[in-house]
Structure formats: structure tokens, C-alpha cells
Design an enzyme around this catalytic site. Structure first.
Site, PDB file in Angstrom:
ATOM      1  N   GLU A 123      -3.893   5.888  13.872  1.00 20.00           N
ATOM      2  CA  GLU A 123      -2.510   5.598  14.220  1.00 20.00           C
ATOM      3  C   GLU A 123      -1.615   6.140  13.102  1.00 20.00           C
ATOM      4  OE1 GLU A 123      -1.554   1.507  15.053  1.00 20.00           O
ATOM      5  OE2 GLU A 123       0.471   2.025  15.691  1.00 20.00           O
ATOM      6  N   GLY A 263      -1.396  -2.233   5.868  1.00 21.24           N
ATOM      7  CA  GLY A 263      -2.135  -3.478   5.698  1.00 21.24           C
ATOM      8  C   GLY A 263      -3.499  -3.461   6.358  1.00 21.24           C
ATOM      9  N   ALA A 264      -3.541  -3.024   7.607  1.00 14.41           N
ATOM     10  CA  ALA A 264      -4.793  -3.032   8.362  1.00 14.41           C
ATOM     11  C   ALA A 264      -4.585  -2.257   9.652  1.00 14.41           C
ATOM     12  CB  ALA A 264      -5.208  -4.467   8.687  1.00 14.41           C
ATOM     13  N   MET A 265      -5.684  -2.053  10.381  1.00 14.30           N
ATOM     14  CA  MET A 265      -5.585  -1.257  11.613  1.00 14.30           C
ATOM     15  C   MET A 265      -6.498  -1.847  12.682  1.00 14.30           C
ATOM     16  SD  MET A 265      -4.246   1.211  13.198  1.00 14.30           S
ATOM     17  CE  MET A 265      -4.647   1.459  14.916  1.00 14.30           C
ATOM     18  N   GLU A 266      -5.932  -1.967  13.884  1.00 10.21           N
ATOM     19  CA  GLU A 266      -6.587  -2.714  14.960  1.00 10.21           C
ATOM     20  C   GLU A 266      -7.516  -1.876  15.835  1.00 10.21           C
ATOM     21  OE1 GLU A 266      -3.257  -1.980  14.792  1.00 10.21           O
ATOM     22  OE2 GLU A 266      -2.455  -1.444  16.767  1.00 10.21           O
ATOM     23  N   ASN A 267      -8.151  -0.822  15.316  1.00 11.18           N
ATOM     24  CA  ASN A 267      -9.053   0.013  16.124  1.00 11.18           C
ATOM     25  C   ASN A 267      -9.947  -0.867  17.000  1.00 11.18           C
ATOM     26  OD1 ASN A 267      -8.293   2.274  14.325  1.00 11.18           O
ATOM     27  ND2 ASN A 267      -9.485   1.084  12.858  1.00 11.18           N
ATOM     28  N   HIS A 299      -3.377 -11.118  13.141  1.00 12.13           N
ATOM     29  CA  HIS A 299      -2.523 -10.073  13.720  1.00 12.13           C
ATOM     30  C   HIS A 299      -3.386  -8.958  14.314  1.00 12.13           C
ATOM     31  CE1 HIS A 299       1.167  -7.423  13.640  1.00 12.13           C
ATOM     32  NE2 HIS A 299       0.205  -6.504  13.691  1.00 12.13           N
ATOM     33  N   GLU A 300      -4.321  -8.456  13.541  1.00 11.58           N
ATOM     34  CA  GLU A 300      -5.144  -7.339  14.047  1.00 11.58           C
ATOM     35  C   GLU A 300      -5.990  -7.792  15.226  1.00 11.58           C
ATOM     36  OE1 GLU A 300      -4.118  -4.598  12.938  1.00 11.58           O
ATOM     37  OE2 GLU A 300      -3.070  -5.507  11.251  1.00 11.58           O
ATOM     38  N   GLU A 322       3.916  -4.164  18.392  1.00 19.22           N
ATOM     39  CA  GLU A 322       4.052  -4.731  17.043  1.00 19.22           C
ATOM     40  C   GLU A 322       4.941  -5.979  17.017  1.00 19.22           C
ATOM     41  OE1 GLU A 322       2.005  -4.080  15.001  1.00 19.22           O
ATOM     42  OE2 GLU A 322       1.289  -2.055  15.444  1.00 19.22           O
TER      43      GLU A 322
HETATM   44  N1  HT7 Z   1      -0.946  -0.799  13.884  1.00 14.88           N
HETATM   45  C1  HT7 Z   1      -1.212  -0.581  12.496  1.00 14.88           C
HETATM   46  C2  HT7 Z   1      -0.416   0.593  12.025  1.00 14.88           C
HETATM   47  C3  HT7 Z   1      -1.001   1.389  10.901  1.00 14.88           C
HETATM   48  C4  HT7 Z   1      -0.500   2.617  10.447  1.00 14.88           C
HETATM   49  C5  HT7 Z   1       0.577   3.376  10.822  1.00 14.88           C
HETATM   50  C6  HT7 Z   1       0.860   4.573  10.120  1.00 14.88           C
HETATM   51  C7  HT7 Z   1       0.046   4.968   9.072  1.00 14.88           C
HETATM   52  C8  HT7 Z   1      -1.032   4.187   8.691  1.00 14.88           C
HETATM   53  C9  HT7 Z   1      -1.299   3.018   9.380  1.00 14.88           C
HETATM   54  N2  HT7 Z   1      -2.261   2.064   9.190  1.00 14.88           N
HETATM   55  C10 HT7 Z   1      -2.086   1.082  10.154  1.00 14.88           C
HETATM   56  C11 HT7 Z   1      -0.931  -1.778  11.659  1.00 14.88           C
HETATM   57  C12 HT7 Z   1      -0.582  -3.003  12.398  1.00 14.88           C
HETATM   58  O1  HT7 Z   1      -1.442  -3.749  12.804  1.00 14.88           O
HETATM   59  O2  HT7 Z   1       0.576  -3.262  12.663  1.00 14.88           O
HETATM   60 ZN    ZN Z   2       0.329  -4.577  14.228  1.00 10.15          ZN
END
Ligand code: HT7
Ligand code: ZN
Length: 872
Positions: A123, A263-267, A299-300, A322
Site C-alpha cells: 500500500e 505504523g502497521a499494514m493490514e495485508n 486497527h489492523e 481508514e
Molecule cells: N493501511 C496502512 C497504510 C500504510 C502505508 C501507506 C503508505 C506507505 C506505507 C504504508 N504502510 C502502511 C496503515 C493503516 O492501517 O492505516
Molecule cells: Zn488503517
């Protein structure tokens, strides 16, 4: 580059039904084979375009036939094939070098080539750095992913979905296959490969599905994942109970990395976390850290339904996932702790980050209508104002209606890419109300100003509340529409009790009600009512507006003493402090407002009915970043001094009491994590802060002891921060001890960098410059950049804004270097320069020149976009 426009959205010309990915993984060379099952969805004859950046194409074949170089075209944006049948399997093979990917988007290396591991961040537009693909969120496909690698170096091979086999190849390499049955956009793709330890737990969903939860981290961190695991279980249960949403795969994986832009990523099924928001242990984590871990894990996880199962049609709809997910996380966190404190925290964040954004050159609607670099729109407006819009909608529908509406939204759009209109339609139609009026909130930037005035008519025993709204122009939006503004209110008698409220067409009286202002102005009359002593307006912060009700210090003091709504009690104390601040800034140091604030809030110290954490908040004036907004032109040092004058005025009156209270609060301190212990620690920190201003010598001695010996990090860090920020003689030794003690822990060392970056003294510029040159600083690590440089630029009013421009020069210098390394981190740091126009003339000229030089030097689209808009 031309901006992308919302109004130019077109559905994809090509759909991808299935993606078969094979990775031959290596730190310096990774080969990606992609087989895309393509189906024409647009008009016949339309070429196929696939995004692709920084990829070395090795081979390409259509339905098994290698393509000749004349049959496709490659440029820096991607791959075009003009002649395409209506359906085909396209096979591309590309190569990339993860070890040189310092932007941390696409496939990259976390840690060192010798010991680190490989992971992805897709993302918003990172998948195009992995393979050629229609990299847009409305192309949903099913993925099978096969990973192959040397098992000695990469014993763990993870991707999205359920495990679908693993084994050894003839050449000794390990393979693992993952199958994701849920169609997803490519921004949710992820893989992780490396040497990682695992923490595992079994979970059974309310639907009876057995799920294995696993958290992966490097060996030195795995012992710190237990709290995140507990938080995950709580979040999963909460989503089942409150939204009826169950998890939908056999495994749920989380991986921790120290190298992450956000912060984190919801893959899907494979969340990746910045270690800062996953790891927690009593010796090293503060109470705030624990709360953040719980909130971000939740959140994730919540994105699994709001974002993944129902995703966004395009990136303009980013807040659809979001804002909604932040709101769900806020509800969850409030349920796990205190509703009042959570609301205070949310509103503080909104006022410190979102209101200034909405008032400056980077202002944009919650749903922007254009962008040049989408990564620059992961903003407080999209997230936090977006959550406020969802909160208004939920409030409008009430708990049962909200649940009905959300059920309808999931039922209609599961497996689809939706829009804000779809969301409002599902919520509204499930409840037979028209919510389209709220679309203006999504489309219009700027924080509305709400003017309120009340009139009592003793002869008719009526009370009329007049409300007016006004939104100032923002860049590109000169004319503003009125918005629907829900105002939750009560009218209080002299004892603080709510008076019975009846409208003109009144049925039963209520103690609190919501009136909705729909036009530029309106009046609301309550009948058969005694004269109220005070109006309690916008209870719980029922709309993201600034209220101006013309209350004087005495009215606000009354509310601080008597208001039963905890949030509005705090809000009254904040407003009273703002009145006092305005007087100090105007040079009127003997103004009555200052005395009223001091006497009103200090009296609360003797009221043992006030919960300790709330008391700490009631005793704290608004943050300097909020107060700065009241000043035009803005003299940062003057804002700091005026706020500090308020602190000292309060400290003089409370000195002995806060010293005694601090002693009582820390006496029985064991470092327990329950709410009551956390609440006591928050008040202890506040008492020590006031004591430090009242009697620096005595307080610094205690602070030095607590910094060295307190049985929890919350107190240690608070004490160390006070020593450093007040220039106590013990500060340097305490800083040295802290650094030595946590030398091997990057997350704790970041706290050390950040607190020094915020020392409110002009000499902090030289300190930050020295820390930047320190061998422990690393421009390639986003957490460290944020800890030192962003904390300095965003939060140090005295040093960053030093009148000789040395602070600006330091950040300018860093940004030029950082832009070449990591454009996402660079543009997030550069966003701190947005307030240059509001500065008093000396500083304005210096910062403007700095921003102009940077704009001329910027090489990445991200940094160029932020600076161009900052200067506009
Ligand atoms: N949805 C996630 C977004 C995110 C992101 C965007 C741009 C570059 C790096 C990134 N890492 C994660 C975070 C969230 O849960 O909102
Ligand atoms: Zn998010």
C-alpha cells in the site's frame, strides 16, 4: 506530472481473475514469475497496461507464446501490450534487488544483509515494484503464492492466505505455497522470508472456525509479543460481539520489523507491524506504548472487514477504510479502558494534528478530489477527521441503527471495491434515512467554526439557542457550504443538574438532546424550562468543529466544578486555560482569567472523587501546538513562554500539594498494568511536572531517583524528560545512564532521541545536530528519523524555530539527503514545514527561503508535491 482526478475515474479495462506468483528469493537478487489470468472488461481494442517500476524484465509470454519486443512497450511507468485477445494468461518474469530498496516500498530487506529478513509493503502503490500488474484497488483477484529460498537463510516463508504445502526441492531449497481464497486488491499482497521466531495461540471463532494465531519476530524480540497476542484475541472477540464479524482464514499472522514507514499494514492474513507498535514489556514500555499496541493491533485486525473484505474503489476513497477503521478502533479502545479518557485523547490528537492541517496550505477534504502522490494523503484529515465523520453518522443512527447500517454495508459490498456514496447509501437505506447531506463533510476541507449564543425568556419560560456556522476558505476551495452539525447538549441548573428539555412540539422531556444545524444558522427553542445556569454544548465533541460560545471565565469555572459529562468538564478546563493563555500572550499577566483557571483546577486536587488520570488532564493546559493556532502571526518562542507562565502559575499554588500527592502515588507503585495503576502513574507524572516548576531542586532529586529506579518505564521516562527539559543538573548523567542501559533496544533508544529533540532551549539545535552525527543515528531507519528529526521540527517550538534559522537549516540539510533514500519518510518530515506563512516576519523569511531551496532540490514526486503545496 499531472494530478490524478476523482472525476476522471474509469472502471478498469482489464480484470485479473487469478494471480499465480512464484518467488525465487535472495537478498541481492529475487526473481518473480507472475501468471495473470486476464479478462477484458472494457471496450474491444483497448490495450493492456500494467504498472511496473524499477523491474528488470527477463521474459514475457502470452498464453505460453514468448512475445517479441515489437509486441509490447516498456517505459518507466509500466508495460503496454496493444494487441490482446479478450482473455489470456500473461506470464512475466522479472528480477529485482531487495537489498538496495531503501524506500521500503515493494520488496525490501529489514536489517542487515547477513542477519535481516525480506518483506513487502505494497500500500499504496508498492506492488508495481514487485511485478507488472494493474496496481489499483478496484482490481480484485485470487492469489496463489509460491516462495522458494535457501532454508538456512530463510527458514520461514510466509504469504497471504492459507498454507497450501511446503517441502524441499531437489536443489535443497525450501518451498512453501500459500493460497488466498478471498479476492483482494494487490495493495494487500504480502510476503515475509527469513529467520524468525514465533509465538502461537489457538483461537476458535464464534462461527466455529479454528484459527491459528502466530506472531513472528526476530529472536531478541519474540518474548515481547505476548501483550500483542492478548490484544489480538480481545480485538477478534470484540469484532464478533459488536459487529458480528468473524475471521475468515485458518491462520492469522503478524510480523514485526524495525524498518517500516508507518505504523502497521493490514495485508490479508499477514499483517506487518512496525516493531514499535507490536513489542511491549513491563521493563521497557510505557503505559502509552501499551495502549498504542492494543489500539494498532485492533486497527489492523478490524481492517480485515473494513478495508479488505470491503475495499476502496480508488485511493480517493481512502477514508472509507481508514476513517471507518479508526472509528472502530476508538470504540474498541474505549471499551477496553475509559470512554472519557479515550475521547479526550482522540480530541487532543485531532486538535494537535488535524485542525492545524485543515487550517494550513496542506488542507484537503477527507475525500480529496485530486492527488499527485497518494502516499502524501495518509493524513490526520483522512484518518482522524474521517473517523469523526463516521462517529457523527453512527450518532445520527443510534447504536441499533448503526449496527443495522453496517450489516447492510457488509452484505451489499463484501468482496467489492466501494465508495463513500455506497457507504452512506447502505447506512441510510437500512435505516430509511437520507444521509447524503453528510457528503459535503467528505468533500469540503477546513474546520467549521460554530458560533453559539443562548437567550432565556423569563416571561415565556423558554430558552433559545442560536447556532451559526462558518468555514474559512481553504486552498482551492474559496466558497464553503453549510454542513450538517450535530450538537449534543444539556442545560444545567445552578447545581450542575441537567434541566428537563422539551422542544416546542415536545413529547417527553429529556436530560440531554442532539440538535442538528443544517443551514448557515438556526435557532432551537426549549419550552417550559427554568433559567439555566450554563449550557453544556457539543457534549462528547459531537462534531469536529471549533465552538465559540462566548463563555466567560466564571461560566467555564462553573462547568469545571459541576459538569457531569466528563469530557465536557475537561473541555471547560481547556477553554478556561485558553482564555488565560490569551491574556498572558497579550502581556496581561495579572488578568483575572489566569487566577480563575489556577484556582479552579487546583481546587480539584482536593477532590478525591476525581479519577486520577482525568485529574491529570484537568490540570494540564492545552498543548503548545493547539495554542499556537490561536496566534496570528505566530511567534513560537512567545507561545512556549506564555504556556510555561501558566504552568508556573499553577505550580506556585499547588507546589506542596503536588509534591505530597506524588509521594503518595508512587509509594505503592509496582508497575502493574491494570487501569487504576496506569491512572495513578499518569497523575504522578503530572504532579512531578508541576513540582518541578515549583521547587526545581527538590523535585529534580526525586526525578533523578525515579529515572534510575522506578519499577516502570512510564515513570522513568517522565522523570528523565523533566530533568532534561528543565535543564536539571542531574540531566546529563541520567541521559547517559539511560542510553547505556538500553543501548541494544532500538525502540527504547528512540525515546531517548525524541526527548532530547524536544528540549525547549535554543541550544537543542546543536544537540540535535550532534545526535544526527552520532553513530547510533541512521537516516535509513524511519523510526529514528521520526524520533529525532520529526520530533524536533514538529514539537520543539524554541529550538526548531530559533530566530537565526539554524533549526530550519538543520532540517533542510537532512531532507535533501533523506529524499534520495526514502521519499515517504522525507515528505512526512517535510510536512512539518507547512506553517511558514503564519510565522512572524523574521522566521517566516528564513523558513520560506529554506522551503523554496528544498522545492528546487526535491527529486521525488512525494517531496516535490508536499513542498509545492506548502508554498502555494
Ligand atoms: N493501511 C496502512 C497504510 C500504510 C502505508 C501507506 C503508505 C506507505 C506505507 C504504508 N504502510 C502502511 C496503515 C493503516 O492501517 O492505516
Ligand atoms: Zn488503517
Amino acid at each position: 506530472e499531472l494530478p490524478v482526478l476523482l472525476r476522471e475515474y474509469r472502471p478498469p479495462a482489464w480484470r485479473v481473475d487469478h494471480v499465480d506468483l512464484e518467488f525465487d528469493l535472495g537478498i541481492h537478487r529475487t526473481r518473480v514469475d507472475a501468471r495473470l489470468t486476464l479478462r477484458r472488461a472494457g471496450p474491444a481494442g483497448e490495450p493492456l497496461f500494467l504498472d511496473g517500476e524499477g523491474l528488470r524484465l527477463v521474459s514475457i509470454a502470452l498464453d505460453g507464446r514468448p512475445l517479441d519486443v515489437t509486441e509490447y512497450r516498456l517505459d518507466e511507468h509500466g508495460l503496454t501490450i496493444a494487441q490482446m485477445p479478450d482473455g489470456a494468461v500473461l506470464h512475466t518474469c522479472v528480477e529485482l534487488d531487495p537489498s538496495t530498496n531503501s524506500a521500503l516500498q515493494g520488496l525490501y530487506l529489514s536489517g542487515t544483509p547477513e542477519h535481516g529478513f525480506l518483506l513487502t509493503q505494497c500500500e499504496a502503490e508498492g506492488f508495481r515494484r514487485i511485478t507488472f500488474f494493474p496496481d489499483r484497488p478496484d482490481v480484485l483477484a485470487r492469489y496463489t503464492t509460491t516462495l522458494r529460498a535457501d532454508p538456512a537463510r530463510f527458514p520461514i516463508l510466509l504469504a497471504n492466505g492459507n498454507p497450501a504445502g511446503t517441502g524441499l526441492l531437489d536443489d535443497g531449497r525450501l518451498w512453501a505455497r500459500w493460497d488466498d481464497p478471498h479476492p483482494k486488491p494487490c495493495y494487500l499482497f504480502a510476503l515475509v522470508a527469513g529467520r524468525l521466531e514465533v509465538l502461537e495461540r489457538a483461537f476458535v471463532t464464534a462461527e466455529g472456525r479454528a484459527v491459528t494465531l502466530r506472531i513472528y519476530a526476530e529472536a531478541d524480540a519474540i518474548d515481547r509479543c505476548g501483550y500483542a497476542m492478548d490484544a489480538l484475541e480481545r480485538a477478534m472477540r470484540w469484532d464478533e460481539e459488536h459487529y458480528g464479524r468473524c475471521y475468515d482464514l485458518d491462520v492469522f499472522h503478524i510480523v514485526a520489523t524495525h524498518d517500516f514507514n508507518m505504523g502497521a499494514m493490514e495485508n490479508k492474513g499477514l499483517n506487518i507491524f512496525n516493531a514499535k507498535y507490536l513489542l511491549a514489556d513491563p521493563a521497557r514500555s510505557t503505559d502509552d506504548d501499551y495502549r498504542h499496541v492494543e489500539a494498532i493491533v485492533a486497527h489492523e485486525y478490524f481492517h480485515n472487514w473494513t478495508g479488505n473484505r470491503v475495499t476502496c474503489r480508488d485511493w480517493f476513497q481512502l477514508s472509507l477504510k481508514e476513517g471507518l477503521t479508526v472509528f472502530r478502533e476508538q470504540q474498541f479502545s474505549a471499551d477496553m479502558g475509559s470512554h472519557v479518557l479515550k475521547r479526550i485523547e482522540d480530541v487532543q490528537l485531532l486538535r494537535r494534528a488535524q485542525f492545524p492541517e485543515d487550517a494550513g496550505p496542506l488542507a484537503h477534504p477527507v475525500r480529496p478530489d485530486r492527488y499527485s502522490a497518494i502516499d502524501n494523503f495518509y493524513t490526520a484529515t483522512v484518518y482522524d477527521k474521517g473517523a469523526e465523520l463516521v462517529r457523527m453518522l453512527a450518532g445520527r443512527l443510534g447504536p441499533a441503527g448503526w449496527r443495522r447500517g453496517m450489516d447492510e454495508y457488509f452484505a451489499r459490498h463484501d468482496g467489492e471495491a466501494a465508495t463513500v456514496e455506497d457507504f452512506l447509501a447502505a447506512l441510510g437505506e437500512a435505516n430509511e434515512v437520507d444521509l447524503r447531506g453528510y457528503l459535503v463533510w467528505y468533500a469540503q476541507a477546513g474546520t467549521p467554526q460554530l458560533l453559539a449564543s443562548g437567550r432565556y425568556d423569563a416571561a415565556h419560560r423558554t430558552y433559545t439557542l442560536e447556532l451559526r456556522q462558518h468555514t474559512a476558505p481553504t486552498p482551492g476551495q474559496d466558497v464553503k457550504q453549510p454542513l450538517p452539525v450535530p450538537v449534543r447538549l444539556a442545560l444545567l441548573d445552578a447545581g450542575g443538574q441537567p434541566l428537563p428539555l422539551r422542544g416546542a412540539s415536545a413529547q417527553a422531556a429529556v436530560s440531554e438532546c442532539v440538535v442538528e444545524l443544517r443551514d448557515a444558522q438556526a435557532a432551537f427553542t426549549f419550552v417550559d424550562i427554568d433559567r439555566p445556569r450554563a449550557a453544556s454544548l457539543l457534549r462528547g465533541f459531537s462534531a469536529p468543529v471549533r465552538v465559540e460560545a462566548g463563555f466567560g471565565a466564571d461560566d467555564l469555572a462553573f462547568l469545571v466544578r459541576h459538569e457531569s459529562d466528563g469530557f465536557n468538564r475537561w473541555e471547560a478546563a481547556q477553554q478556561l486555560a485558553r482564555l488565560a493563555f490569551d491574556r498572558v500572550l497579550a502581556g496581561d499577566l495579572r488578568a483575572a482569567e489566569i487566577g480563575v483557571w489556577v484556582s479552579t483546577v487546583s481546587a480539584l486536587l482536593d477532590d478525591n472523587r476525581v479519577e486520577p488520570a482525568l485529574l491529570a488532564e484537568l490540570l494540564t493546559p492545552p498543548d503548545a501546538l493547539e495554542l499556537a493556532e490561536r496566534c496570528e502571526p505566530f511567534d513560537p518562542a512567545a507561545v512556549y513562554r506564555a504556556r510555561e507562565f501558566l504552568e508556573k502559575s499553577l505550580a506556585q499554588v499547588t507546589g506542596a500539594r503536588v509534591a505530597a500527592r506524588h509521594g503518595q502515588l508512587v509509594e505503592a507503585e509496582q508497575g502493574a498494568l491494570d487501569g487504576a495503576s496506569q491512572s495513578r502513574r499518569r497523575l504522578a507524572g503530572r504532579c512531578l511536572g508541576l513540582w518541578m516548576r515549583a521547587d526545581p531542586t527538590a523535585a529534580a532529586e526525586v526525578a533523578a531517583r525515579r529515572a534510575a529506579q522506578a519499577p516502570n518505564m512510564t515513570e522513568r521516562l517522565a522523570a528523565l524528560t523533566l530533568l532534561a527539559h528543565h535543564g536539571a543538573p542531574q540531566a546529563e548523567a541520567a541521559l547517559g545512564d539511560f542510553a547505556a542501559r538500553y543501548a541494544d533496544d532500538p525502540i527504547t533508544l528512540d525515546k531517548w532521541f525524541a526527548l532530547q529533540a524536544q528540549i525547549p532551549a535554543e541550544a537543542a539545535v546543536e544537540r540535535v545536530a550532534a545526535l544526527r552525527a552520532d553513530s547510533r543515528f541512521n537516516l535509513r531507519n524511519p523510526n529514528r528519523v521520526y524520533a529525532l528529526l520529526r520530533a524536533f521540527a514538529a514539537r520543539n517550538l524554541v529550538a526548531f524555530h530559533r530566530p537565526d534559522g539554524a533549526g530550519y537549516a538543520l532540517i533542510e540539510d537532512c531532507l535533501v539527503e533523506l529524499d534520495a533514500i526514502n521519499p515517504t519518510t522525507a515528505s512526512r518530515l517535510a510536512a512539518t514545514l507547512k506553517d511558514w506563512k503564519r510565522l512572524e516576519p523574521t522566521r517566516r523569511v528564513l523558513l520560506q527561503a529554506s522551503v523554496e531551496r528544498l522545492a528546487a532540490a526535491a527529486t521525488s514526486p512525494d517531496l516535490a508535491d508536499i513542498l509545492r503545496r506548502t508554498l502555494a
